[in-house]
Design a protein around this motif. Sequence first.
Motif, PDB file in Angstrom:
ATOM      1  N   GLY A 171       0.772  -1.239   0.061  1.00 47.05           N
ATOM      2  CA  GLY A 171       0.015   0.017  -0.142  1.00 47.05           C
ATOM      3  C   GLY A 171       0.808   1.402   0.134  1.00 47.05           C
ATOM      4  O   GLY A 171       1.984   1.343  -0.686  1.00 47.05           O
ATOM      5  N   PRO A 172       0.532   2.163   0.467  1.00 48.77           N
ATOM      6  CA  PRO A 172      -0.688   2.408   1.278  1.00 48.77           C
ATOM      7  C   PRO A 172      -1.992   2.684   0.400  1.00 48.77           C
ATOM      8  O   PRO A 172      -2.123   2.946  -0.608  1.00 48.77           O
ATOM      9  N   ASP A 203     -14.224   5.715  -6.797  1.00 50.21           N
ATOM     10  CA  ASP A 203     -13.468   7.068  -7.447  1.00 50.21           C
ATOM     11  C   ASP A 203     -12.565   7.554  -6.212  1.00 50.21           C
ATOM     12  O   ASP A 203     -12.951   7.826  -5.311  1.00 50.21           O
ATOM     13  N   TYR A 204     -11.347   7.785  -6.772  1.00 48.35           N
ATOM     14  CA  TYR A 204     -10.532   8.448  -5.928  1.00 48.35           C
ATOM     15  C   TYR A 204     -10.549  10.015  -5.895  1.00 48.35           C
ATOM     16  O   TYR A 204     -11.168  10.447  -6.786  1.00 48.35           O
ATOM     17  N   PHE A 228     -10.064   7.522   2.170  1.00 48.28           N
ATOM     18  CA  PHE A 228      -9.744   6.582   2.969  1.00 48.28           C
ATOM     19  C   PHE A 228      -9.036   5.245   2.758  1.00 48.28           C
ATOM     20  O   PHE A 228      -8.229   4.307   3.399  1.00 48.28           O
ATOM     21  N   TYR A 229      -9.456   4.630   1.674  1.00 51.81           N
ATOM     22  CA  TYR A 229      -8.774   3.478   0.912  1.00 51.81           C
ATOM     23  C   TYR A 229      -8.258   3.091  -0.270  1.00 51.81           C
ATOM     24  O   TYR A 229      -7.256   2.541  -0.643  1.00 51.81           O
ATOM     25  N   LEU A 230      -8.591   4.372  -1.362  1.00 50.81           N
ATOM     26  CA  LEU A 230      -8.000   4.238  -2.547  1.00 50.81           C
ATOM     27  C   LEU A 230      -6.902   5.041  -2.709  1.00 50.81           C
ATOM     28  O   LEU A 230      -6.682   6.189  -2.019  1.00 50.81           O
ATOM     29  N   ALA A 231      -5.801   4.571  -3.346  1.00 46.97           N
ATOM     30  CA  ALA A 231      -4.528   5.388  -3.447  1.00 46.97           C
ATOM     31  C   ALA A 231      -4.734   6.189  -4.747  1.00 46.97           C
ATOM     32  O   ALA A 231      -5.471   6.008  -5.789  1.00 46.97           O
ATOM     33  N   GLU A 232      -3.983   7.468  -4.517  1.00 47.34           N
ATOM     34  CA  GLU A 232      -3.863   8.143  -5.848  1.00 47.34           C
ATOM     35  C   GLU A 232      -3.632   7.691  -7.042  1.00 47.34           C
ATOM     36  O   GLU A 232      -2.530   6.697  -7.047  1.00 47.34           O
TER      37      GLU A 232
END
Length: 162
Positions: A90-91, A135-136, A141-145
């Motif tokens: 991750g993160p 969608d980011y 809180f859980y999706l990465a850029e």
Amino acid sequence: MTDEKRDLRRIELGSALSTRNLERGWMAHAKVTPMRVVSDPRYDEVDLSASAEELTRLASAVAKGEGLLSSTSSPGSDALAGVEVVRSSGPGVLIRRDDERRILVISGDSAGRAVLAENLRAMATDEEGGHLHIDYFPGHFYLAEGSVPLVVNSPHGGMPTR
């Protein structure tokens, strides 16, 4: 164990299947509505449609952090050959297209994958229908850029009536 179950088990366990094998189908489970993963270049998003069983398999693969599931595709279309799930540190969870292999790749840490897996399970079991936009946005809180927007369609139909 039947050949159909063995093929499904191979896919669920994330064995190293080639894109060519995915494109050939591995659709021994054709009695189940096959997953369809389409890359939409107009909106730079990926649209995923599947049966409740297929969404549940995908949710399980996401939770475990490993798996390779096939998708129906036809030459010349924007359909992807499948979804690969990979465990990473991750993160968060990164959802991306691997354009060379024509695969949607979901990778991430266990906490982020657990949230995504729960969302997929909820979509598989919610008989109200609808769709889920993943969608980011900054601070998600859980999706990465860098994650590609993903639309998951309910196997139970369109928008809820209530």
